[in-house]
Design an enzyme around this catalytic site. Structure first.
Site, PDB file in Angstrom:
ATOM      1  N   TRP A 107      58.172 -28.056  -9.436  1.00 14.01           N
ATOM      2  CA  TRP A 107      57.572 -26.916  -8.717  1.00 14.01           C
ATOM      3  C   TRP A 107      56.413 -26.304  -9.474  1.00 14.01           C
ATOM      4  O   TRP A 107      55.449 -25.828  -8.859  1.00 14.01           O
ATOM      5  CB  TRP A 107      58.647 -25.879  -8.365  1.00 14.01           C
ATOM      6  CG  TRP A 107      59.687 -26.494  -7.474  1.00 14.01           C
ATOM      7  CD1 TRP A 107      60.985 -26.756  -7.777  1.00 14.01           C
ATOM      8  CD2 TRP A 107      59.486 -27.006  -6.139  1.00 14.01           C
ATOM      9  NE1 TRP A 107      61.599 -27.382  -6.715  1.00 14.01           N
ATOM     10  CE2 TRP A 107      60.710 -27.543  -5.709  1.00 14.01           C
ATOM     11  CE3 TRP A 107      58.386 -27.049  -5.280  1.00 14.01           C
ATOM     12  CZ2 TRP A 107      60.874 -28.129  -4.440  1.00 14.01           C
ATOM     13  CZ3 TRP A 107      58.537 -27.625  -4.024  1.00 14.01           C
ATOM     14  CH2 TRP A 107      59.767 -28.149  -3.611  1.00 14.01           C
ATOM     15  N   ASP A 157      57.256 -17.678 -10.152  1.00 15.80           N
ATOM     16  CA  ASP A 157      57.910 -18.297  -8.999  1.00 15.80           C
ATOM     17  C   ASP A 157      59.411 -18.128  -9.231  1.00 15.80           C
ATOM     18  O   ASP A 157      59.987 -18.755 -10.112  1.00 15.80           O
ATOM     19  CB  ASP A 157      57.524 -19.784  -8.924  1.00 15.80           C
ATOM     20  CG  ASP A 157      58.300 -20.522  -7.833  1.00 15.80           C
ATOM     21  OD1 ASP A 157      59.119 -19.895  -7.130  1.00 15.80           O
ATOM     22  OD2 ASP A 157      58.077 -21.747  -7.692  1.00 15.80           O
ATOM     23  N   LYS A 186      67.237 -19.168  -0.373  1.00 17.31           N
ATOM     24  CA  LYS A 186      68.318 -19.559  -1.294  1.00 17.31           C
ATOM     25  C   LYS A 186      69.300 -18.401  -1.487  1.00 17.31           C
ATOM     26  O   LYS A 186      70.480 -18.540  -1.208  1.00 17.31           O
ATOM     27  CB  LYS A 186      67.737 -20.029  -2.620  1.00 17.31           C
ATOM     28  CG  LYS A 186      66.814 -21.252  -2.401  1.00 17.31           C
ATOM     29  CD  LYS A 186      66.164 -21.692  -3.653  1.00 17.31           C
ATOM     30  CE  LYS A 186      64.931 -22.541  -3.439  1.00 17.31           C
ATOM     31  NZ  LYS A 186      65.181 -23.819  -2.763  1.00 17.31           N
TER      32      LYS A 186
HETATM   33  N1  PMP Z   1      59.535 -23.194  -6.091  1.00 18.33           N
HETATM   34  C1  PMP Z   1      60.818 -23.470  -6.341  1.00 18.33           C
HETATM   35  C2  PMP Z   1      61.396 -23.110  -7.676  1.00 18.33           C
HETATM   36  C3  PMP Z   1      61.610 -24.087  -5.366  1.00 18.33           C
HETATM   37  O1  PMP Z   1      62.903 -24.365  -5.619  1.00 18.33           O
HETATM   38  C4  PMP Z   1      61.037 -24.409  -4.110  1.00 18.33           C
HETATM   39  C5  PMP Z   1      61.830 -25.028  -3.001  1.00 18.33           C
HETATM   40  N2  PMP Z   1      62.991 -25.614  -3.279  1.00 18.33           N
HETATM   41  C6  PMP Z   1      59.683 -24.118  -3.905  1.00 18.33           C
HETATM   42  C7  PMP Z   1      58.976 -23.497  -4.909  1.00 18.33           C
HETATM   43  C8  PMP Z   1      59.008 -24.453  -2.613  1.00 18.33           C
HETATM   44  O2  PMP Z   1      59.423 -23.553  -1.656  1.00 18.33           O
HETATM   45  P1  PMP Z   1      59.054 -23.675  -0.125  1.00 18.33           P
HETATM   46  O3  PMP Z   1      59.775 -24.848   0.419  1.00 18.33           O
HETATM   47  O4  PMP Z   1      59.537 -22.357   0.410  1.00 18.33           O
HETATM   48  O5  PMP Z   1      57.582 -23.828  -0.017  1.00 18.33           O
END
Ligand code: PMP
Length: 359
Positions: free
Chosen positions: A101, A169, A193
């Site tokens: 991520w 994030d 989540k």
């Molecule tokens: N950052 C983290 C730490 C994540 O776990 C996720 C999704 N699992 C995301 C970003 C991406 O999120 P989204 O699918 O809402 O764009």
């Protein structure tokens, strides 16, 4: 009712009381004769929910009026691009790379053509840790981290000290413990989540950062557009915000973030104990000191061919969402707020029996 124990990484299980509450008023919100989905986002009825959710976030984190709260769309993934678009002021942005991520966020910084540097990374050890000695420059435009790495199961145990605004994030550990906001510039994450369904991205932003975006940033991608309009510039994801508000209410009813953290730590501790005491049958991915209390990623060290068997047998026993992410394989138990201590005990006991049978 046949509810599964849900260890999904996201979207994830929601508290049953929240779902039942929503179910009860799905067709008639508070007996008014219409669904909350069916009315204007500019109505008093919706505004109460919208601003109610913002107030709860402020209360839960103890956030003062230096910050604005936004409910945006596009997921955390859109924030990867909005951060550099809005926060660069001609200097350098600095990132710590702790997995998929953050790598995606770094890729978006590159696409934006900004001046950025990856100042620390745990890529060399397949992201099994949070890098040591993270030193952000005092004059960086911003300092970027991901507090909890959903795939690898690592988590910062304290926030780096920075003079530059810290950008976080927090997608997978939002609303799971209290954070010190003293150096936080932006904290963001999807609701799906710990706090509701997918479709709502919560962004908490310090007001002094709002004037940095240049003229060329599209209107919808400027934080200031949304803060000026109290997050009602265009039609927001109203039903998602309604569920977010209910889930935040549930967190308050559990005693707030300190109480939630206590339970989360207990859950993580018994699960990691089961891994550590399995005589080498199970093996965790993260090094011990950086273990996440939200996502527990592990392997069947004895024989990886047993992993799909484990997932299938667990499903038969009423537990879903345990298959590891494709980047890492193995098993991942996501133990977000709505997963109870009892639920984790059930998993631990299943793990013991499985190891006995196949070990
Ligand atoms: N950052 C983290 C730490 C994540 O776990 C996720 C999704 N699992 C995301 C970003 C991406 O999120 P989204 O699918 O809402 O764009």
């Amino acid at each position: 009712m046949d509810r599964k124990i849900n260890f999904s990484a996201g979207p994830s299980g929601l508290p049953l009381s929240v779902l039942e509450h929503a179910q009860k008023e799905l067709t008639s919100y508070q007996g008014k004769g219409y669904s909350i989905m069916e009315i204007s986002h500019r109505s008093k009825v919706f505004e109460e929910i919208h601003f109610g959710a913002m107030d709860k976030i402020k209360r839960l984190y103890g956030i003062n009026d230096d910050y604005e709260i936004l409910f945006l769309q596009g997921g955390a993934s859109l924030q990867f691009a909005m951060i550099p678009m809005n926060l660069c002021k001609g200097g350098k942005a600095e990132y710590v790379d702790t997995g998929v991520w953050t790598s995606k966020a770094i890729k978006e910084a590159k696409i934006q053509g900004i001046n950025y540097e990856v100042i620390a990374s745990s890529k060399d050890t397949n992201f099994d840790r949070i890098p040591e000695n993270i030193n952000f420059s005092d004059d960086a435009d911003y300092a970027y981290i991901c507090t909890n790495n959903t795939i690898y199961g690592t988590q910062y145990k304290s926030l780096p000290k920075t003079k530059a605004p810290l950008v976080i994030d927090a997608s997978s550990d939002f609303f799971s413990y209290k954070m010190d906001f003293s150096n936080i510039g932006v904290l963001y994450g999807g609701a799906q989540k710990n706090a509701g369904p997918s479709g709502v991205t919560v962004v908490i932003i310090r007001k002094d950062l709002l004037d940095r975006a240049g003229e060329s940033v599209p209107t919808m991608l400027k934080y200031k557009t949304h803060t000026d309009a109290k997050s009602l510039f265009n039609t927001p994801p109203t039903f998602g915000i309604y569920l977010l508000n209910l889930t935040l209410g549930w967190i308050e009813s559990q005693g707030g973030l300190d109480a939630i953290k206590g339970v989360n730590e207990q859950k993580a501790s018994i699960l990691y104990e089961a891994i550590d005491n399995s005589g080498g049958f199970y093996k965790g991915h993260s090094i011990k000191k950086d273990r996440s209390i939200m996502n527990v990623s592990y392997n069947i060290a004895l024989n990886s061919e047993l992993e799909p068997v484990f997932v299938a047998e667990a499903e038969k026993a009423g537990m879903i969402g345990l298959k590891g992410h494709r980047h890492l394989g193995g098993i991942r138990a996501s133990i977000y707020n709505a997963v109870s201590l009892e639920n984790v005990k059930t998993l631990v006991s299943f793990m013991g029996e499985f190891a006995k049978k196949f070990g």
